[in-house]
Design a protein around this motif. Structure first.
Motif, short mmCIF file in Angstrom:
data_model
loop_
_atom_site.label_atom_id
_atom_site.label_comp_id
_atom_site.label_asym_id
_atom_site.label_seq_id
_atom_site.Cartn_x
_atom_site.Cartn_y
_atom_site.Cartn_z
N CYS A 161 22.78 56.35 40.37
CA CYS A 161 22.68 56.49 39.01
C CYS A 161 22.33 57.89 38.59
O CYS A 161 22.70 58.39 37.47
CB CYS A 161 21.56 55.60 38.49
N SER A 199 19.21 54.23 43.50
CA SER A 199 19.02 55.11 42.37
C SER A 199 19.58 56.61 42.28
O SER A 199 19.81 57.26 41.30
CB SER A 199 17.39 55.37 42.08
N CYS A 204 29.99 53.82 43.35
CA CYS A 204 28.52 53.38 43.61
C CYS A 204 28.25 52.39 44.66
O CYS A 204 27.22 52.45 45.42
CB CYS A 204 28.15 52.19 42.47
N HIS A 209 31.26 52.07 32.36
CA HIS A 209 31.40 52.37 33.54
C HIS A 209 32.73 52.15 34.00
O HIS A 209 33.27 52.72 34.92
CB HIS A 209 30.46 51.76 34.54
N PHE A 231 25.08 45.98 33.62
CA PHE A 231 23.71 47.09 33.75
C PHE A 231 23.07 47.02 32.57
O PHE A 231 22.08 47.99 32.45
CB PHE A 231 24.61 48.59 34.00
N CYS A 276 16.35 52.49 39.32
CA CYS A 276 16.95 52.02 38.13
C CYS A 276 17.52 50.44 38.13
O CYS A 276 17.65 49.93 37.20
CB CYS A 276 18.60 52.90 38.06
N SER A 277 17.57 50.14 39.40
CA SER A 277 18.22 48.68 39.27
C SER A 277 16.93 47.66 39.30
O SER A 277 17.41 46.52 39.12
CB SER A 277 18.57 48.43 41.15
N HIS A 332 23.05 60.38 35.57
CA HIS A 332 22.24 60.33 34.57
C HIS A 332 21.07 60.90 34.34
O HIS A 332 20.01 60.65 33.66
CB HIS A 332 21.79 58.91 34.49
#
Lengths: 45, 242
Positions: free
Chosen positions: B108, B105, B71, B62, B200, B186-187, B112
């Motif tokens: 991300c 999310s 982010c 990243h 991550f 995601c987190s 992704h």
């Protein structure tokens, strides 16, 4: 008393003042405009 | 007022070229200021309390492809507040490290997911045409499986760090709390107290939050979750035996 005669008499000082104002304006516009363009749509006010 | 207008008009007519030249000279430092505040992590870390977060971000994938702003979004008034805090009460690590950061999310997902969300949030060095090469987790077996499921656990951002956790000691972190059912974020796996350093990687603690001690034998404790289950998170969806 500020009039056109006074301005002609002090024109180089006025040019210098305009240069300084322009410097700040240019710095501000090229810094703030892209910055706000990024921040406001994604973070709001 | 009329007289002021006349004087101003006369001033502008007289000095317009100087004004333009000044703007031209000021434009470059103005743009470099924008670049520093938006693209250079040093601007953010001059104030924001980090332990080794910035270093681990820089060394990660990243770090090569994102900036802090990709982010960490915040409203405009927060910048003004931060400028005030910077002058009056600059935070100090570790006592001022209070909360677990949260990355929603959709941020991300903008890189992704194959069916991507809003990509206008991406401002980092990663060129938009290279986004096709970023791994798409909705095409990977166990990632897709988890993204379809729901959980009742609270988001990790609600976790207040203890004094030990601020110093990087994560012994039995108490992060298991119940709330209304929601989609897995995601987190949930790639964030949390142990991941506050922007690395991550999913850790076994993330699995245990939901799956607990699912293995009757001591296998899980001895070998960890990812030793056996890591590959399935990277297995392409069309190759998986479902």
């Amino acid at each position: 008393m500020i009039d056109t005669e006074w301005m002609k008499k002090h024109k180089w000082w006025l040019h210098l003042l305009a240069l300084v104002i322009g410097l700040f304006l240019g710095w501000f516009l090229f810094f703030q405009v892209p910055f706000l363009y990024r921040v406001i749509p994604h973070g709001g006010f | 007022m009329k007289k002021f207008g006349k004087i101003l008009r006369a001033f502008l007519m007289l000095t317009f070229p100087s004004l333009l030249i000044g703007m031209g000279i000021g434009a470059y430092p103005g743009y470099k200021t924008y670049e520093y505040t938006w693209k250079d992590a040093n601007f953010c870390i001059s104030c924001h309390v980090h332990d080794y977060a910035t270093y681990s971000w820089e060394e990660s994938s990243h770090g090569q492809a994102t900036t802090c702003h990709d982010c960490h979004h915040q409203p405009l008034h927060q910048y003004i507040k931060e400028a005030y805090v910077y002058v009056t009460k600059r935070p100090v690590f570790p006592k001022d490290l209070h909360h677990t950061p949260n990355v929603p999310s959709d941020l991300c997902q903008s890189c992704h997911l194959s069916a991507h969300a809003d990509r206008s949030t991406i401002t980092g060095p990663l060129a938009k045409e290279n986004l096709a090469h970023v791994p798409k987790v909705d095409k990977l077996y166990l990632h897709a499986f988890h993204l379809e499921r729901k959980t009742k656990l609270t988001l990790l951002k609600s976790h207040q760090l203890s004094d030990e956790e601020r110093m990087g000691q994560f012994v039995n972190p108490k992060v298991i709390k119940q709330d209304e059912e929601r989609a897995i974020a995601c987190s949930d796996c790639h964030g949390g107290p142990t991941n506050r350093a922007h690395h991550f990687s999913a850790v076994d603690l993330s699995c245990v939050r939901c799956h607990g001690n699912i293995h009757r034998s001591p296998m899980g404790q001895e070998y960890g979750c990812r030793n056996c289950h890591f590959q399935e998170f990277l297995l392409p969806l069309d190759n998986s035996a479902r």
